[in-house]
Write a protein that holds these residues in place. Structure first.
Motif, PDB file in Angstrom:
ATOM      1  N   ASP A  11      57.860  57.854 -24.149  1.00  9.30           N
ATOM      2  CA  ASP A  11      57.068  58.922 -23.519  1.00  9.30           C
ATOM      3  C   ASP A  11      56.207  58.356 -22.389  1.00  9.30           C
ATOM      4  OD1 ASP A  11      58.159  60.698 -25.341  1.00  9.30           O
ATOM      5  OD2 ASP A  11      56.538  60.411 -26.791  1.00  9.30           O
ATOM      6  N   ARG A  12      55.635  57.184 -22.627  1.00  8.28           N
ATOM      7  CA  ARG A  12      54.823  56.557 -21.588  1.00  8.28           C
ATOM      8  C   ARG A  12      55.673  56.229 -20.359  1.00  8.28           C
ATOM      9  NH1 ARG A  12      51.847  51.557 -24.268  1.00  8.28           N
ATOM     10  NH2 ARG A  12      51.425  51.185 -22.046  1.00  8.28           N
ATOM     11  N   ALA A  13      56.872  55.699 -20.607  1.00  6.05           N
ATOM     12  CA  ALA A  13      57.753  55.351 -19.494  1.00  6.05           C
ATOM     13  C   ALA A  13      58.168  56.585 -18.709  1.00  6.05           C
ATOM     14  CB  ALA A  13      58.990  54.614 -20.019  1.00  6.05           C
ATOM     15  N   ALA A  14      58.392  57.694 -19.416  1.00  2.00           N
ATOM     16  CA  ALA A  14      58.783  58.935 -18.739  1.00  2.00           C
ATOM     17  C   ALA A  14      57.667  59.435 -17.823  1.00  2.00           C
ATOM     18  CB  ALA A  14      59.144  59.992 -19.770  1.00  2.00           C
ATOM     19  N   LYS A  15      56.421  59.333 -18.283  1.00  2.00           N
ATOM     20  CA  LYS A  15      55.291  59.778 -17.466  1.00  2.00           C
ATOM     21  C   LYS A  15      55.112  58.886 -16.241  1.00  2.00           C
ATOM     22  CE  LYS A  15      52.735  61.849 -21.324  1.00  2.00           C
ATOM     23  NZ  LYS A  15      51.518  61.780 -22.168  1.00  2.00           N
ATOM     24  N   VAL A  16      55.272  57.574 -16.444  1.00  2.00           N
ATOM     25  CA  VAL A  16      55.163  56.649 -15.310  1.00  2.00           C
ATOM     26  C   VAL A  16      56.273  56.918 -14.309  1.00  2.00           C
ATOM     27  CG1 VAL A  16      55.340  54.227 -14.629  1.00  2.00           C
ATOM     28  CG2 VAL A  16      53.975  54.866 -16.628  1.00  2.00           C
ATOM     29  N   HIS A  17      57.489  57.152 -14.815  1.00  2.00           N
ATOM     30  CA  HIS A  17      58.642  57.382 -13.944  1.00  2.00           C
ATOM     31  C   HIS A  17      58.487  58.668 -13.140  1.00  2.00           C
ATOM     32  CE1 HIS A  17      62.759  57.107 -12.588  1.00  2.00           C
ATOM     33  NE2 HIS A  17      63.011  58.304 -13.059  1.00  2.00           N
ATOM     34  N   SER A  18      57.875  59.686 -13.755  1.00  2.00           N
ATOM     35  CA  SER A  18      57.704  60.967 -13.054  1.00  2.00           C
ATOM     36  C   SER A  18      56.530  60.943 -12.087  1.00  2.00           C
ATOM     37  CB  SER A  18      57.517  62.096 -14.071  1.00  2.00           C
ATOM     38  OG  SER A  18      56.359  61.872 -14.855  1.00  2.00           O
ATOM     39  N   GLY A  19      55.681  59.913 -12.166  1.00  2.00           N
ATOM     40  CA  GLY A  19      54.579  59.774 -11.234  1.00  2.00           C
ATOM     41  C   GLY A  19      53.338  60.548 -11.593  1.00  2.00           C
ATOM     42  N   ILE A  20      53.238  61.056 -12.831  1.00  2.00           N
ATOM     43  CA  ILE A  20      52.069  61.855 -13.211  1.00  2.00           C
ATOM     44  C   ILE A  20      50.941  60.984 -13.774  1.00  2.00           C
ATOM     45  CG2 ILE A  20      53.493  63.878 -13.683  1.00  2.00           C
ATOM     46  CD1 ILE A  20      53.315  63.285 -16.628  1.00  2.00           C
ATOM     47  N   VAL A  21      51.185  59.666 -13.868  1.00  2.00           N
ATOM     48  CA  VAL A  21      50.169  58.748 -14.375  1.00  2.00           C
ATOM     49  C   VAL A  21      49.771  57.802 -13.261  1.00  2.00           C
ATOM     50  CG1 VAL A  21      49.643  56.968 -16.073  1.00  2.00           C
ATOM     51  CG2 VAL A  21      51.105  58.878 -16.709  1.00  2.00           C
ATOM     52  N   ASP A  22      48.478  57.618 -13.104  1.00  2.00           N
ATOM     53  CA  ASP A  22      47.997  56.661 -12.096  1.00  2.00           C
ATOM     54  C   ASP A  22      48.388  55.246 -12.513  1.00  2.00           C
ATOM     55  OD1 ASP A  22      45.710  54.763 -10.982  1.00  2.00           O
ATOM     56  OD2 ASP A  22      45.802  56.548  -9.702  1.00  2.00           O
ATOM     57  N   PRO A  23      48.901  54.439 -11.583  1.00  2.00           N
ATOM     58  CA  PRO A  23      49.318  53.072 -11.940  1.00  2.00           C
ATOM     59  C   PRO A  23      48.210  52.217 -12.542  1.00  2.00           C
ATOM     60  CG  PRO A  23      50.170  53.670  -9.785  1.00  2.00           C
ATOM     61  CD  PRO A  23      49.228  54.764 -10.185  1.00  2.00           C
ATOM     62  N   GLU A  28      46.176  53.232 -14.728  1.00  2.00           N
ATOM     63  CA  GLU A  28      46.068  53.607 -16.136  1.00  2.00           C
ATOM     64  C   GLU A  28      47.265  53.113 -16.942  1.00  2.00           C
ATOM     65  OE1 GLU A  28      45.494  57.777 -16.458  1.00  2.00           O
ATOM     66  OE2 GLU A  28      43.709  57.823 -15.196  1.00  2.00           O
ATOM     67  N   ASP A  29      48.462  53.269 -16.394  1.00  2.00           N
ATOM     68  CA  ASP A  29      49.661  52.828 -17.102  1.00  2.00           C
ATOM     69  C   ASP A  29      50.765  52.548 -16.082  1.00  2.00           C
ATOM     70  OD1 ASP A  29      51.149  52.062 -19.237  1.00  2.00           O
ATOM     71  OD2 ASP A  29      51.477  54.066 -20.075  1.00  2.00           O
ATOM     72  N   ASN A  30      51.586  51.569 -16.367  1.00  2.00           N
ATOM     73  CA  ASN A  30      52.683  51.193 -15.481  1.00  2.00           C
ATOM     74  C   ASN A  30      53.749  50.489 -16.293  1.00  2.00           C
ATOM     75  OD1 ASN A  30      51.890  48.241 -15.479  1.00  2.00           O
ATOM     76  ND2 ASN A  30      50.051  49.158 -14.551  1.00  2.00           N
ATOM     77  N   MET A  31      54.899  50.221 -15.662  1.00  2.00           N
ATOM     78  CA  MET A  31      56.026  49.647 -16.399  1.00  2.00           C
ATOM     79  C   MET A  31      55.734  48.223 -16.870  1.00  2.00           C
ATOM     80  SD  MET A  31      58.019  52.113 -16.638  1.00  2.00           S
ATOM     81  CE  MET A  31      59.213  51.179 -17.571  1.00  2.00           C
ATOM     82  N   LEU A  32      54.942  47.469 -16.119  1.00  2.00           N
ATOM     83  CA  LEU A  32      54.610  46.113 -16.556  1.00  2.00           C
ATOM     84  C   LEU A  32      53.767  46.142 -17.822  1.00  2.00           C
ATOM     85  CD1 LEU A  32      54.799  43.099 -15.944  1.00  2.00           C
ATOM     86  CD2 LEU A  32      52.746  43.318 -14.542  1.00  2.00           C
ATOM     87  N   ARG A  33      52.842  47.073 -17.890  1.00  2.00           N
ATOM     88  CA  ARG A  33      52.001  47.199 -19.084  1.00  2.00           C
ATOM     89  C   ARG A  33      52.830  47.686 -20.273  1.00  2.00           C
ATOM     90  NH1 ARG A  33      46.361  50.711 -19.461  1.00  2.00           N
ATOM     91  NH2 ARG A  33      45.867  50.190 -21.636  1.00  2.00           N
ATOM     92  N   ILE A  34      53.751  48.614 -20.025  1.00  2.00           N
ATOM     93  CA  ILE A  34      54.616  49.103 -21.099  1.00  2.00           C
ATOM     94  C   ILE A  34      55.486  47.960 -21.629  1.00  2.00           C
ATOM     95  CG2 ILE A  34      56.584  50.619 -21.592  1.00  2.00           C
ATOM     96  CD1 ILE A  34      55.330  52.622 -19.616  1.00  2.00           C
ATOM     97  N   THR A  35      56.018  47.162 -20.724  1.00  2.00           N
ATOM     98  CA  THR A  35      56.838  46.026 -21.145  1.00  2.00           C
ATOM     99  C   THR A  35      56.016  45.031 -21.953  1.00  2.00           C
ATOM    100  OG1 THR A  35      58.187  46.268 -19.154  1.00  2.00           O
ATOM    101  CG2 THR A  35      58.344  44.177 -20.331  1.00  2.00           C
TER     102      THR A  35
END
Length: 532
Positions: free
Chosen positions: A43-55, A57-64
């Motif tokens: 779910d976090r990755a989907a929000k980051v991918h759609s651009g609705i989350v400020d980098p 706050e969350d990003n793919m590096l943090r998710i990884t």
């Protein structure tokens, strides 16, 4: 090109006296908490991918990074979570303890590599302290366990490595950065444990190089790789393997391939996270097809570029080269006729005009040419006379740092002049005598260009060799996109059909609390740990 300039010597060529390493992958099952955490990453990755989350706050590096923490130990996300008995940290403790007991007689040693959750010294939870406390509770003396992080100077490191080599310290823990290159404590090492996986193959090479090393007394050693199934662990090991395959194609004693991909990714892509979290085989297939289709499209674009270059060569370059060769051949044939019309006599000198004077003596003629060189006041070519039907032009070459003579007929024939008066005339005769050889070379060049032009025409007719494969995989990729879009839409509709009300959520929470209170009354020894 790299292989041509690099002198590569690999281990298969050196035959160094190192122990035989046996690799074993220890696979553990994830806890319920870990499974739910991994699922939440989707779910976090989907929000980051759609651009609705400020980098920020969350990003793919943090998710990884969070995914790697979950795979190592769930308490890294929150130290209040329970210690899973089936975690890979506990599996590592069991292995280390068993090997420690078996190697007591010879005081054999072990190394544990873990790049994450290193000790901070502030009392916070970390994997290092957790492993040490569990080993001590099982009977391992505290003095036989050491962290590389305590040796913060070169002198302390030297002392620590000496203790490991002698068997005083039998379990050494550290990260790749601190315990990689330069760590020489292999004498008694019998086992090495990888609790996590590095991003680069060189990290794992450095780790394994601590035990697969000259000077190790053991003929056989064990290397354990710990993986939590259903988390990022398995995928990270697979990614590392793919990176190593590409690197091995270059750093090899055999013939390397022509291209290699980048090997420094620090975060997983959105598609990769979705594939890991959802467990849908279609997503994994789509990821693989995305890579394959992209690769084939690059190959097709390269094929088209080559076709365009061939068209340019057939329409412009080759005809121009052929026309030039034919023109040179025609002029060389004319100059050969001029040479034949002014042959060298068997005895004596044919004569030469230098300036306004005609010389019949070879020595005087050569002297006149040298005098013309000394009188030259410009770098540009100047006319100084004629010889055997060819006009003579004199110039100075900055590249050769010498005077040059051009014998101009239908085409120019250049030669360098020396300081020998008679020798310069011999050079001029040799230049004219070499015209037939130059003609032969030009005819061969013409034949070669004509052959290249015909070969280019044949190559231009060839289609892209993997066109059918690209079409099939592109069609399959379109099918998968359609299926996955339908699956996503159906999931959304199901979630919308069954929304949870606030009353339902409160009822579930109070029921769980009541059940917990009832269990405590039945077992008064169980007490909730106070908050830190």
């Amino acid at each position: 090109m790299f292989k041509e300039v690099a002198d590569i010597k690999t281990s298969d060529q050196l035959h160094l006296p190192v122990p035989d390493a046996k690799f074993e992958t220890v696979v553990v099952q994830p806890s319920q908490v870990q499974q739910e955490m991994v699922s939440a990453l989707s779910d976090r990755a989907a929000k980051v991918h759609s651009g609705i989350v400020d980098p920020s706050e969350d990003n793919m590096l943090r998710i990884t990074s969070d995914g790697r923490k979950i795979g190592l130990d769930q308490r890294l996300m929150n130290p209040m979570l329970p210690d899973d008995p089936g975690s890979k940290v506990n599996a590592c403790v069991e292995k280390v303890l068993a090997i420690w007991k078996d190697g007591q007689a010879d005081r054999l040693t072990q190394m544990i590599f873990c790049d994450m959750s290193t000790p901070k010294g502030d009392g916070s939870f970390n994997v290092y302290d957790d492993i040490r406390s569990k080993l001590i509770s099982q009977g391992v003396p505290e003095k036989e366990i050491a962290f590389i992080h305590t040796a913060n100077t070169d002198a302390k490191k030297k002392e620590l490595f000496a203790k490991v080599r002698s068997g005083q310290v039998r379990i050494l823990m550290g990260s790749t950065q601190k315990m990689g290159a330069g760590t020489n404590c292999q004498d008694r090492l019998v086992a090495l444990h990888h609790l996590d996986v590095g991003w680069r193959p060189s990290d794992m090479t450095q780790r394994n190089g601590r035990i697969i090393r000259q000077g190790n007394r053991n003929k056989e050693v064990q290397i354990y790789q710990y993986v939590t199934e259903g988390t990022f662990d398995a995928y990270l090991w697979q990614t590392l393997e793919n990176k190593q395959k590409f690197i091995s194609q270059i750093m090899t004693s055999k013939s390397p391939v022509r291209a290699c991909e980048d090997v420094d990714e620090q975060a997983l892509s959105y598609a990769e996270v979705k594939a890991l979290c959802a467990g849908n085989p279609l997503i994994k297939e789509k990821m693989d097809l995305d890579i394959e289709v992209s690769r084939l499209k690059v190959l097709k674009a390269d094929h088209q570029s080559k076709q365009y270059r061939l068209e340019d060569q057939i329409l412009k370059e080759f005809p121009a080269q052929i026309e030039q060769c034919k023109s040179v051949i025609q002029r060389l044939e004319t100059d050969i006729q001029t040479v034949q019309a002014h042959p060298l006599p068997k005895e004596g000198f044919v004569g030469i005009q230098v300036g306004s004077r005609v010389f019949d003596d070879k020595q005087l003629a050569g002297t006149a040419i040298l005098a013309a060189c000394k009188a030259c006041k410009t770098m540009e070519a100047i006319h100084i006379g004629s010889y055997r039907g060819f006009e003579m032009e004199l110039s100075y070459s900055l590249i050769q740092n010498a005077f040059e003579m051009s014998l101009k007929g239908a085409i120019s024939h250049r030669l360098s002049l020396g300081t020998d008066a008679r020798g310069n005339l011999t050079r001029m005769d040799n230049a004219l005598a070499s015209i037939p050889d130059r003609l032969t070379h030009t005819k061969e060049q013409l034949s070669n260009v004509e052959y290249q032009m015909e070969a280019a025409r044949v190559e231009l007719e060839k289609p892209f060799p993997q066109a059918e494969e690209l079409a099939q995989k592109s069609a399959r990729l379109a099918e998968l996109d359609a299926q996955l879009n339908m699956a996503d839409s159906s999931t959304v509709s199901q979630e919308q059909e069954k929304p949870k009300t606030l009353d339902e959520i409160i009822t579930q929470a109070t029921a769980a609390a009541a059940q917990e209170n009832a269990q405590r009354r039945q077992n008064p020894q169980v007490r909730k740990e106070p908050e830190r």
